[in-house]
Design a protein around this motif. Structure first.
Motif, PDB file in Angstrom:
ATOM      1  N   LEU A   8       1.098  -1.147  -0.088  1.00 29.38           N
ATOM      2  CA  LEU A   8       0.276  -0.183  -0.317  1.00 29.38           C
ATOM      3  C   LEU A   8       0.550   1.768   0.307  1.00 29.38           C
ATOM      4  O   LEU A   8       1.626   1.567   0.803  1.00 29.38           O
ATOM      5  CB  LEU A   8      -0.897  -0.283   0.976  1.00 29.38           C
ATOM      6  CG  LEU A   8      -2.315   1.273   1.649  1.00 29.38           C
ATOM      7  CD1 LEU A   8      -2.738   1.231   0.607  1.00 29.38           C
ATOM      8  CD2 LEU A   8      -2.265   1.162   3.161  1.00 29.38           C
ATOM      9  N   ILE A   9       1.013   1.874  -1.119  1.00 29.16           N
ATOM     10  CA  ILE A   9       1.359   3.269  -1.003  1.00 29.16           C
ATOM     11  C   ILE A   9       0.888   4.415  -1.119  1.00 29.16           C
ATOM     12  O   ILE A   9       0.108   5.131  -2.249  1.00 29.16           O
ATOM     13  CB  ILE A   9       2.891   3.567  -2.594  1.00 29.16           C
ATOM     14  CG1 ILE A   9       3.214   2.144  -2.747  1.00 29.16           C
ATOM     15  CG2 ILE A   9       3.532   4.691  -2.840  1.00 29.16           C
ATOM     16  CD1 ILE A   9       4.188   2.256  -3.775  1.00 29.16           C
ATOM     17  N   GLU A  10       0.904   4.885   0.385  1.00 25.08           N
ATOM     18  CA  GLU A  10      -0.507   6.189   0.412  1.00 25.08           C
ATOM     19  C   GLU A  10       0.622   7.046   0.995  1.00 25.08           C
ATOM     20  O   GLU A  10       1.063   6.774   2.280  1.00 25.08           O
ATOM     21  CB  GLU A  10      -1.635   6.020   1.157  1.00 25.08           C
ATOM     22  CG  GLU A  10      -2.647   6.289   1.736  1.00 25.08           C
ATOM     23  CD  GLU A  10      -2.693   7.550   0.409  1.00 25.08           C
ATOM     24  OE1 GLU A  10      -2.748   9.155   1.115  1.00 25.08           O
ATOM     25  OE2 GLU A  10      -3.536   7.449  -0.339  1.00 25.08           O
ATOM     26  N   ASP A  11       0.556   8.440   0.400  1.00 26.50           N
ATOM     27  CA  ASP A  11       1.313   9.949   1.894  1.00 26.50           C
ATOM     28  C   ASP A  11       0.431   9.811   2.821  1.00 26.50           C
ATOM     29  O   ASP A  11       0.643  10.052   3.657  1.00 26.50           O
ATOM     30  CB  ASP A  11       1.392  10.516   1.405  1.00 26.50           C
ATOM     31  CG  ASP A  11       0.374  11.238   0.173  1.00 26.50           C
ATOM     32  OD1 ASP A  11      -0.616  10.459  -0.076  1.00 26.50           O
ATOM     33  OD2 ASP A  11       0.438  12.558   0.318  1.00 26.50           O
ATOM     34  N   HIS A  12      -1.334   9.482   2.775  1.00 24.12           N
ATOM     35  CA  HIS A  12      -2.449  10.364   3.673  1.00 24.12           C
ATOM     36  C   HIS A  12      -1.982   9.448   5.426  1.00 24.12           C
ATOM     37  O   HIS A  12      -2.982   8.426   4.804  1.00 24.12           O
ATOM     38  CB  HIS A  12      -3.008  10.403   2.956  1.00 24.12           C
ATOM     39  CG  HIS A  12      -3.824  11.459   3.801  1.00 24.12           C
ATOM     40  ND1 HIS A  12      -4.682  10.890   5.001  1.00 24.12           N
ATOM     41  CD2 HIS A  12      -4.105  12.734   4.085  1.00 24.12           C
ATOM     42  CE1 HIS A  12      -6.169  11.878   5.788  1.00 24.12           C
ATOM     43  NE2 HIS A  12      -5.325  12.822   4.990  1.00 24.12           N
ATOM     44  N   GLU A  28      -1.863  -9.994   4.322  1.00 22.89           N
ATOM     45  CA  GLU A  28      -0.231  -9.008   5.251  1.00 22.89           C
ATOM     46  C   GLU A  28       0.310  -7.776   4.078  1.00 22.89           C
ATOM     47  O   GLU A  28       0.359  -7.635   2.926  1.00 22.89           O
ATOM     48  CB  GLU A  28       1.034 -10.153   4.296  1.00 22.89           C
ATOM     49  CG  GLU A  28       2.252  -9.794   5.198  1.00 22.89           C
ATOM     50  CD  GLU A  28       3.383 -10.414   4.408  1.00 22.89           C
ATOM     51  OE1 GLU A  28       4.534 -10.008   4.704  1.00 22.89           O
ATOM     52  OE2 GLU A  28       2.605 -11.162   4.451  1.00 22.89           O
ATOM     53  N   ILE A  29      -0.095  -7.048   4.806  1.00 22.08           N
ATOM     54  CA  ILE A  29      -0.047  -5.656   4.750  1.00 22.08           C
ATOM     55  C   ILE A  29       1.658  -4.826   4.659  1.00 22.08           C
ATOM     56  O   ILE A  29       2.243  -5.099   5.713  1.00 22.08           O
ATOM     57  CB  ILE A  29      -0.776  -4.784   4.946  1.00 22.08           C
ATOM     58  CG1 ILE A  29      -1.829  -5.664   5.289  1.00 22.08           C
ATOM     59  CG2 ILE A  29      -1.062  -2.946   4.411  1.00 22.08           C
ATOM     60  CD1 ILE A  29      -3.171  -5.385   3.308  1.00 22.08           C
ATOM     61  N   ILE A  30       2.182  -4.659   3.410  1.00 24.36           N
ATOM     62  CA  ILE A  30       3.139  -3.244   3.665  1.00 24.36           C
ATOM     63  C   ILE A  30       2.987  -1.873   3.616  1.00 24.36           C
ATOM     64  O   ILE A  30       2.159  -1.848   2.250  1.00 24.36           O
ATOM     65  CB  ILE A  30       4.349  -4.132   2.664  1.00 24.36           C
ATOM     66  CG1 ILE A  30       4.800  -5.716   3.012  1.00 24.36           C
ATOM     67  CG2 ILE A  30       5.365  -3.237   2.928  1.00 24.36           C
ATOM     68  CD1 ILE A  30       5.194  -6.371   1.781  1.00 24.36           C
ATOM     69  N   THR A  31       3.259  -0.710   4.114  1.00 19.95           N
ATOM     70  CA  THR A  31       3.527   0.165   3.624  1.00 19.95           C
ATOM     71  C   THR A  31       4.399   1.716   3.790  1.00 19.95           C
ATOM     72  O   THR A  31       4.880   1.026   3.508  1.00 19.95           O
ATOM     73  CB  THR A  31       2.154   1.157   4.789  1.00 19.95           C
ATOM     74  OG1 THR A  31       2.484   1.078   5.761  1.00 19.95           O
ATOM     75  CG2 THR A  31       0.947   0.128   5.267  1.00 19.95           C
ATOM     76  N   ALA A  32       4.305   2.066   2.399  1.00 22.04           N
ATOM     77  CA  ALA A  32       5.294   2.791   2.190  1.00 22.04           C
ATOM     78  C   ALA A  32       4.356   4.496   2.298  1.00 22.04           C
ATOM     79  O   ALA A  32       3.145   4.208   1.757  1.00 22.04           O
ATOM     80  CB  ALA A  32       5.355   3.132   1.308  1.00 22.04           C
ATOM     81  N   LYS A  45      10.235  -7.024  -1.892  1.00 23.39           N
ATOM     82  CA  LYS A  45       9.502  -8.172  -1.483  1.00 23.39           C
ATOM     83  C   LYS A  45       8.424  -8.002  -2.205  1.00 23.39           C
ATOM     84  O   LYS A  45       7.450  -9.328  -1.809  1.00 23.39           O
ATOM     85  CB  LYS A  45       8.827  -7.196  -0.314  1.00 23.39           C
ATOM     86  CG  LYS A  45       9.422  -6.387   1.075  1.00 23.39           C
ATOM     87  CD  LYS A  45       8.946  -4.940   2.077  1.00 23.39           C
ATOM     88  CE  LYS A  45       9.320  -4.796   3.004  1.00 23.39           C
ATOM     89  NZ  LYS A  45      10.390  -5.661   3.767  1.00 23.39           N
ATOM     90  N   GLN A  46       8.717  -8.069  -3.283  1.00 23.17           N
ATOM     91  CA  GLN A  46       7.825  -8.656  -3.989  1.00 23.17           C
ATOM     92  C   GLN A  46       6.193  -9.010  -4.044  1.00 23.17           C
ATOM     93  O   GLN A  46       5.529 -10.290  -3.838  1.00 23.17           O
ATOM     94  CB  GLN A  46       8.240 -10.325  -4.935  1.00 23.17           C
ATOM     95  CG  GLN A  46       9.884 -10.070  -5.292  1.00 23.17           C
ATOM     96  CD  GLN A  46      10.479 -11.080  -5.560  1.00 23.17           C
ATOM     97  OE1 GLN A  46       9.544 -12.407  -5.278  1.00 23.17           O
ATOM     98  NE2 GLN A  46      11.181 -10.897  -6.354  1.00 23.17           N
ATOM     99  N   PRO A  47       4.926  -8.239  -3.309  1.00 20.26           N
ATOM    100  CA  PRO A  47       3.877  -8.247  -3.176  1.00 20.26           C
ATOM    101  C   PRO A  47       3.416  -8.469  -4.494  1.00 20.26           C
ATOM    102  O   PRO A  47       3.923  -8.494  -5.194  1.00 20.26           O
ATOM    103  CB  PRO A  47       3.450  -6.572  -2.755  1.00 20.26           C
ATOM    104  CG  PRO A  47       4.986  -5.549  -3.573  1.00 20.26           C
ATOM    105  CD  PRO A  47       5.889  -6.975  -3.709  1.00 20.26           C
ATOM    106  N   ASP A  48       2.467  -9.576  -4.127  1.00 23.16           N
ATOM    107  CA  ASP A  48       1.235 -10.093  -4.728  1.00 23.16           C
ATOM    108  C   ASP A  48       0.265  -8.936  -5.762  1.00 23.16           C
ATOM    109  O   ASP A  48      -0.244  -9.415  -6.919  1.00 23.16           O
ATOM    110  CB  ASP A  48       0.305 -10.755  -4.111  1.00 23.16           C
ATOM    111  CG  ASP A  48       0.722 -11.727  -4.060  1.00 23.16           C
ATOM    112  OD1 ASP A  48       1.699 -12.739  -4.886  1.00 23.16           O
ATOM    113  OD2 ASP A  48       0.513 -12.056  -2.014  1.00 23.16           O
TER     114      ASP A  48
END
Length: 69
Positions: A8-12, A28-32, A45-48
Motif C-alpha cells: 500500500l503506497i499512500e502518503d495520507h 499481509e500488508i506492507i506500507t510506504a 518484497k515482491q507483493p502480490d
C-alpha cells in the motif's frame, strides 16, 4: 495457507492506517508513505498486489507505476 501480500503506497497517514487496518484481516500488508520507498519495497518484497495513490510527494503514482513496470 500463506496470506497474499499487498503493498500500500499512500502518503495520507489516516488513509494509510485505515486501509492497513481493514486489509490486514485477510492480507499481509506492507506500507510506504511515498513512491520512492514503495518502489524499493516492490522490488525487494515482491507483493502480490500494489495499491498505489496517484497523487504522491516526490514522485507521482503514475511515474512510479511506469518505473515499476
Amino acid at each position: 495457507m500463506k496470506k497474499a501480500r499487498i503493498l500500500l503506497i499512500e502518503d495520507h497517514l489516516e488513509t494509510r492506517k485505515f486501509l492497513e487496518t481493514m486489509l490486514s484481516k485477510e492480507f499481509e500488508i506492507i506500507t510506504a508513505e511515498n513512491a520512492v520507498i514503495g518502489i524499493d519495497y516492490a522490488r525487494n518484497k515482491q507483493p502480490d498486489l500494489i495499491l498505489l495513490d496517484v497523487v504522491l510527494p516526490i514522485l507521482s503514482g503514475l511515474d512510479a507505476c511506469s518505473l515499476m513496470k
